[in-house]
Design an enzyme around this catalytic site. Structure first.
Site, PDB file in Angstrom:
ATOM      1  N   TRP B 164      41.856  48.204  50.270  1.00 37.58           N
ATOM      2  CA  TRP B 164      40.758  49.038  49.773  1.00 37.58           C
ATOM      3  C   TRP B 164      40.067  49.742  50.940  1.00 37.58           C
ATOM      4  CZ3 TRP B 164      41.637  44.100  47.815  1.00 37.58           C
ATOM      5  CH2 TRP B 164      42.041  44.068  46.484  1.00 37.58           C
ATOM      6  N   HIS B 186      36.304  49.565  43.379  1.00 33.97           N
ATOM      7  CA  HIS B 186      36.870  49.270  42.066  1.00 33.97           C
ATOM      8  C   HIS B 186      35.723  48.840  41.146  1.00 33.97           C
ATOM      9  CE1 HIS B 186      37.920  45.157  44.164  1.00 33.97           C
ATOM     10  NE2 HIS B 186      36.669  45.466  44.270  1.00 33.97           N
ATOM     11  N   ARG B 212      37.395  55.584  47.084  1.00 38.16           N
ATOM     12  CA  ARG B 212      38.306  55.086  48.129  1.00 38.16           C
ATOM     13  C   ARG B 212      38.302  56.072  49.283  1.00 38.16           C
ATOM     14  NH1 ARG B 212      42.267  51.754  45.222  1.00 38.16           N
ATOM     15  NH2 ARG B 212      40.868  50.475  43.984  1.00 38.16           N
ATOM     16  N   VAL B 269      42.940  37.640  41.141  1.00 38.62           N
ATOM     17  CA  VAL B 269      43.674  37.097  39.995  1.00 38.62           C
ATOM     18  C   VAL B 269      44.841  36.238  40.475  1.00 38.62           C
ATOM     19  CG1 VAL B 269      43.105  38.813  38.220  1.00 38.62           C
ATOM     20  CG2 VAL B 269      44.956  39.274  39.835  1.00 38.62           C
TER      21      VAL B 269
END
Lengths: 826, 360
Positions: B164, B186, B212, B269
């Site tokens: 990122w 995000h 970004r 995740v």
């Protein structure tokens, strides 16, 4: 990372076609970005044998070479300085498609028969560049001795390269061996790691009483350092097989020693460095923190200044390498090097990342260390590199080794309660299948039976190269990525649902957008970043201030530290500048432009605090009210939109939002033309401003329209004035009464004042007073104007009687005469 | 004055015949009015005249005569009404015929506005997820690194952060541990904010702007819209994630759409995947839009990482959840066949007006 399949095949049998293999790897999380075929385009290129070389009769620098390739025997002219009898070389025949060796840009050519200085050349011996293998064009490519003469080169040297994108968690896949292990697991094939003779553990190179070859002075930043002293090396060009593999993986060949370290890094994922040991003061190295301001000339011959958060490799006197990033120039392996100290260490990922980022040196080694390597790799990688060096340098021998490894990393045990698989995935697999899948990944699982009625637990031994696996969810991912996500069913969440809450501000924003779009305006969405010169265009004096505080915010807290564009410096505190900019752009090709935007503005607070993000509405209109049409009169065509078009839009918006208590008062905000701007107030509170942009402001944005309408409203303030109403007034049940009033007032008396006087006087029965005529001229004295209002009276519970209307009429007339010195007209 | 019923009766019949014959000839409303006055006028109408002449009759004859006249009058009146309807209809028809317009001429222009395509698709997604029980919420675009990275299992200096590229705002500290202010990269920070704010069950989607620090090209914008989804409760599974995303893509692209997961890495995740839908353009056969693969990559997804659950005070042994993120412009580009993301923020009316008719 580039993975040549020819190299991969050393360690695992490939049972899938390259495309299928790539798909399987990608599905399992090792993304193959591209599949590149090397040599697919080599037509008419063969392995040739150089039978003889003689000087070109007419040119000193050219040679005539007799080459055989199977049944073909031909003579070619070459200028390659390295051509020699007995070599095996790539031989291109007429018609071969090659790359132009003399062009700086990749350029394809087709080989033609030619005559060079009077001698016909029937083909060509090729450089690596001409074959598209590398940029090397100094001489022809010399093939290994075992190359089969007469074979199409494609069959001998052709390869398929998988270009992998390795995500940060998969450092164990950042090597040919790692990918081979992955392929073995995914295709249920055995892994054949290379045979590596172990290194002797001896201090022979230094006396037993001397300090060891390598030492660690900063154990918090270096887990391990392995050193191998090798004497008697001969530095030379690497053999073709080694150069070929490096080239296929995308690295340049340097010399045999440096090439071996790179080769092992690619194969094992462990970066190594080789020092000319004779250039190391004391013949030993130590891993230590840099002194603040310490300087070193790195291999690329740039002098770099280091800080104390970086690690260096030092000899007895000075820094000889930036740990994990780049070696030093002083101890570089050169042609005369005979004694080598090979280093394979494990440097802290954060120290290496800090150095890599500060020095802007993203070397192959630094990228690998930066992801956190397994310390247990170092010894085997050093052994592999040593074995290769000994192979390449027949006279070389190991004179000593050292392994500084104060706290060895050991395998980890992670428990996976079996029910976790179903709990996280919504599906489960037989225990045996799970154990087998984990086993393929070198994750040894033991089934521990649960208590009666309880699920068993898998106790999994995690090898040290899988530092990414620390908890049960990580194991669940390993299982599903190998078994395949396509085995997951599709279900919807069961159980409790959440309170059905809707965000009222969001609904309001959408309602506002709908109303404005239905009013003929186009929604725009602009970048939320701007710069101060763009804002200053909104002011006639070149200094923008807000319309609500008449001051300019300090932008420290909303200023970007790093930016991509010179006009992206701060988060925009107003939508007005973008509205006018977009209006201007669109007026270039449209006679009429009507725009709005509903987005936040960013109002700075203290440094270190998040700014306020305030939902805001802007409107911009300009151009013709109506274009030519069947239905417009000549006078109407081309007339400019003006203040009242904008006001009509604003009135429609507040009416449709159901907002009462709206007043319009003159605004002197500097972006507007004086006398053609208003403040929108609701129940006394300032909501926003709108008006005709000052001609100079319009000109600042390159707008040539006669009049430019601009508005900005604090949408959240507007939202706060919306009252949710239930029920209706019932007024519609009785017929309202409509009466006209014509009054003559002073020119300076605002229509709104008259309207308000009418409504106040006849409260609460007067519902509305609508100005429908405005007249100056005959029968109206100079300095006066005549206004005609249509007033609607109604009551919720009855039809109004004539007598009541007459009473209201007298009250209104009385009030107008008394308060406004108005004269009534018949 | 004649006497005798038969003669009078004959008189009535003659008058009726004359009236009806003349009536049949009448074609316009003026003549009809004249006829009415002549025969049925209250004062000088001929039929009324008959009654006025009745005084000459004997008292015994009068009722019979009167009845005969009235009956005749009723019939003639009925005939008149019928004729009037016919004549009037014809007149109306003639008038309407003269009033006809060229209906192929353009209508009076009404200014037509449009909503921005990102607004349209955000609404569509919000509506789809509302049916699946998800609230739509929003969060700040200017964020603390704590929410943008740390609580999402992306520690300072970790190589995962390299994914990122970030715009920093305000003055940037040199200490790596400081909580810096950034433009969110995000919409995922709202995962942490939402879970910190409430107990499970959580089902939210978060549309919003992201940033970004990277060069723009036809498929990448430095400033873009993302949609985050998060569901956390007991017994939320990855199959639920697949089912939810399948429902979403079916609503967006058609009922035969399927979803494919591929293993991928996002630090917040585990397991983590990227998800694709069967190409909406070719139906999975392979085309230019899907670059021949039959699949369109839409975003990243996975099961909320146990570290993230712990960071917000949820017990990962009790609760599980899924999260996903997708690019809103990407959905618009697929749905409407747009090949350059930079169109979205150029705000060229020629582009925006393309969306005048394309609502859901």
């Amino acid at each position: 990372m580039n993975v040549p399949l020819s190299w991969l095949r050393d360690f695992v049998d490939l049972t899938l076609a390259p495309g299928d293999l790539a798909a399987r790897l990608t599905m399992a999380g090792v993304e193959v970005e591209a599949i590149r075929e090397v040599g697919a385009e080599w037509e008419q290129v063969y392995v040739g044998y150089v039978e003889g070389v003689e000087r070109h009769p007419n040119a000193d620098r050219l040679n005539l070479v007799r080459v055989v390739a199977g049944e073909r025997a031909l003579t070619v002219v070459t200028g390659a300085p390295n051509i020699a009898e007995g070599q095996k070389v790539p031989l291109a025949l007429v018609g071969a498609r090659l790359w132009d060796g003399h062009s700086d840009e990749p350029k394809r050519i087709t080989l033609k028969a030619s005559t060079i200085r009077g001698v016909p050349s029937q083909g060509m011996v090729c450089s690596e560049k001409e074959l598209g293998l590398s940029d090397e064009h100094e001489g022809i490519m010399v093939l290994p001795d075992d190359a089969p003469v007469g074979t199409p080169l494609r069959d001998y040297l052709g390869d398929t390269i998988l270009e992998l994108e390795i995500t940060p968690n998969l450092v164990h896949d950042f090597s040919i061996l790692g990918v081979a292990r992955e392929v073995a697991a995914l295709t249920a094939q055995p892994l054949h790691p290379p045979h590596v003779p172990d290194l002797p553990r001896s201090q022979a190179a230094t006396g037993t009483d001397d300090p060891p070859l390598v030492a660690i002075d900063a154990p918090e930043l270096c887990a391990r350092c392995v050193g191998v002293a090798i004497a008697g090396v001969t530095v030379a060009e690497s053999p073709e097989w080694l150069k070929g593999r490096l080239a296929a993986a995308g690295l340049r060949a340097i010399n045999n020693i440096a090439d071996v370290t790179n080769y092992v890094m690619l194969e094992w994922g462990q970066p190594l460095h080789a020092y000319d040991r004779d250039q190391l003061a004391g013949g030993r190295i130590v891993v230590r923190r840099s002194e603040p301001g310490e300087r070193i000339e790195s291999l690329d011959h740039v002098v770099r200044t280091l800080d104390e958060r970086m690690l260096v490799i030092g000899d007895a006197e000075r820094a000889v390498g930036i740990a994990g990033v780049m070696g030093g120039a002083q101890s570089e392996i050169g042609d005369g090097t005979t004694n080598v100290l090979l280093e394979a260490a494990n440097f802290n990922q954060y120290a290496v990342r800090h150095a890599m980022q500060t020095l802007k040196l993203p070397s192959d080694a630094a990228v690998r260390f930066g992801r956190g390597l397994d310390p247990n790799l170092a010894w085997e990688a050093a052994a592999r590199a040593t074995a290769l060096i000994l192979d390449l340098c027949p006279g070389a021998r190991v004179t000593g080794t050292a392994d500084a490894y104060p706290a060895p990393t050991t395998e980890r045990t992670v428990d996976l309660p079996y029910g976790e698989i179903a709990r996280l995935l919504g599906v489960t697999y037989p225990v045996e299948q799970t154990v087998e899948v984990l086993g393929r990944l070198d994750l040894g699982a033991t089934v521990i039976d649960g208590a009666a009625g309880e699920e068993p637990t898998l106790r999994v031994i995690v090898p040290t190269w899988r530092q990414d696996i620390t908890q049960s969810a990580d194991l669940v991912e390993e299982i599903i990525r190998v078994i395949g996500y396509d085995t997951l069913p599709t279900t919807l969440p069961e159980g409790r649902t959440v309170e059905p809450r809707r965000d009222p501000l969001r609904l309001f924003a959408d309602e506002t957008r709908d109303i404005l779009a239905a009013s003929g305006l186009h929604e725009i969405v602009c970048y939320s970043l701007t710069d101060e010169p763009s804002l200053d265009r909104l002011a006639t004096d070149g200094r923008w201030v807000t319309w609500w505080e008449r001051d300019r915010p300090r932008f420290d807290a909303t200023r970007l530290v790093n930016t991509l564009r010179s006009d992206w410096q701060i988060l925009r505190p107003t939508l007005m500048a973008d509205a006018l900019k977009t209006l201007s752009q669109n007026l270039k090709f449209r006679p009429t432009v009507r725009l709005f935007e509903v987005r936040p503005v960013y109002l700075p607070r203290q440094l270190g605090q998040l700014p306020v993000e305030r939902l805001t509405l802007s409107i911009a209109l300009a151009g013709e009210r109506t274009g030519r049409s069947l239905y417009t009169t000549a006078g109407e065509v081309g007339a400019s939109l003006d203040f009242f078009d904008l006001k009509g839009t604003v009135e429609a918006l507040v009416a449709r939002l159901g907002i009462d208590g709206v007043t319009y008062t003159p605004s002197d905000y500097a972006a507007f033309s004086p006398g053609r701007a208003a403040e929108l107030r609701i129940a006394g509170d300032l909501i926003g401003v709108f008006g005709e942009a000052h001609p100079q402001v319009a000109a600042n944005f390159g707008i040539a329209a006669a009049r430019t309408m601009l508005a900005e409203f604090d949408a959240e303030a507007l939202f706060s004035k919306v009252e949710k109403r239930m029920g209706t007034t019932g007024a519609t049940r009785f017929q309202p009464t409509v009466q006209d009033f014509a009054v003559v007032v002073d020119e300076a008396t605002a229509a709104g004042t008259v309207e308000e006087a009418i409504l106040t006087a006849a409260k609460p029965l007067a519902q509305s007073a609508r100005l429908f005529d405005l007249y100056r001229g005959e029968q109206v004295p100079t300095g006066k104007k005549s206004l005609a209002f249509e007033v609607t009276f109604s009551a919720p519970n009855r039809a109004l009687a004539e007598r009541e209307i007459e009473g209201l009429r007298r009250r209104i007339e009385g009030a107008l005469q008394k308060r406004l010195k108005a004269t009534l007209r018949a | 004055m004649t006497t005798g019923g038969s003669i009078e009766v004959g008189q009535i019949e003659a008058l009726e015949r004359e009236a009806t014959d003349r009536l049949a000839q009448i074609a316009d409303e003026a003549a009809l009015e004249g006829w009415f006055r002549e025969f049925l006028g209250r004062k000088d109408g001929k039929l009324s005249g008959l009654l006025r002449g009745m005084g000459a009759l004997s008292p015994e004859e009068r009722p019979r005569f009167g009845a005969a006249v009235n009956a005749t009058k009723d019939r003639v009146t009925a005939a008149y009404e019928a004729r009037k309807a016919t004549v009037g209809g014809a007149a109306l028809t003639a008038r309407l015929a003269a009033d006809a317009v060229d209906i192929t001429q353009p209508g009076r222009p009404v200014p037509m506005g449009t909503l921005h395509p990102t607004t349209l698709v955000t609404r569509e997604l919000s509506a789809i997820f509302a049916l699946l029980g998800f609230q739509t919420i929003e969060g700040p675009e200017v964020e603390e690194t704590r929410y943008n990275f740390d609580l999402l299992n992306i520690p300072t200096n970790h190589p995962a952060r390299d994914k990122w590229d970030t715009f920093y705002v305000g003055s940037r500290g040199t200490d790596d541990t400081v909580n810096e202010i950034v433009l969110r990269t995000h919409t995922s920070p709202m995962q942490a904010r939402t879970m910190q704010r409430q107990d499970p069950p959580v089902r939210v989607i978060v549309p919003g702007r992201c940033y970004r620090y990277e060069a723009t090209d036809a498929s990448h914008e430095a400033i873009f819209f993302q949609l985050e989804g998060l569901a956390v409760d007991k017994k939320i599974t990855m199959s639920d994630l697949k089912g939810t995303l399948t429902e979403m893509t079916r609503q967006l692209f058609g009922s035969s759409t399927k979803v494919r997961f591929r293993c991928d890495f996002f630090p917040f995740v585990e397991p983590g995947v990227d998800f694709s839908a069967t190409c909406a353009v070719c139906g999975g056969k392979g085309c230019r839009v899907c670059k021949g693969t039959g699949w369109l990559e839409l975003g990243g997804a996975g099961m909320v990482h146990p570290n993230v659950l712990r960071n917000v005070g949820y017990d990962p042994a009790i609760y599980s959840g899924f999260a996903f993120g997708l690019g809103i412009e990407r959905i618009v580009m697929i749905k409407y066949g747009i090949d350059d993301i930079r169109n979205f923020y150029a705000n060229d009316l020629r582009f925006l007006e393309e969306f005048a008719g394309t609502r859901i």
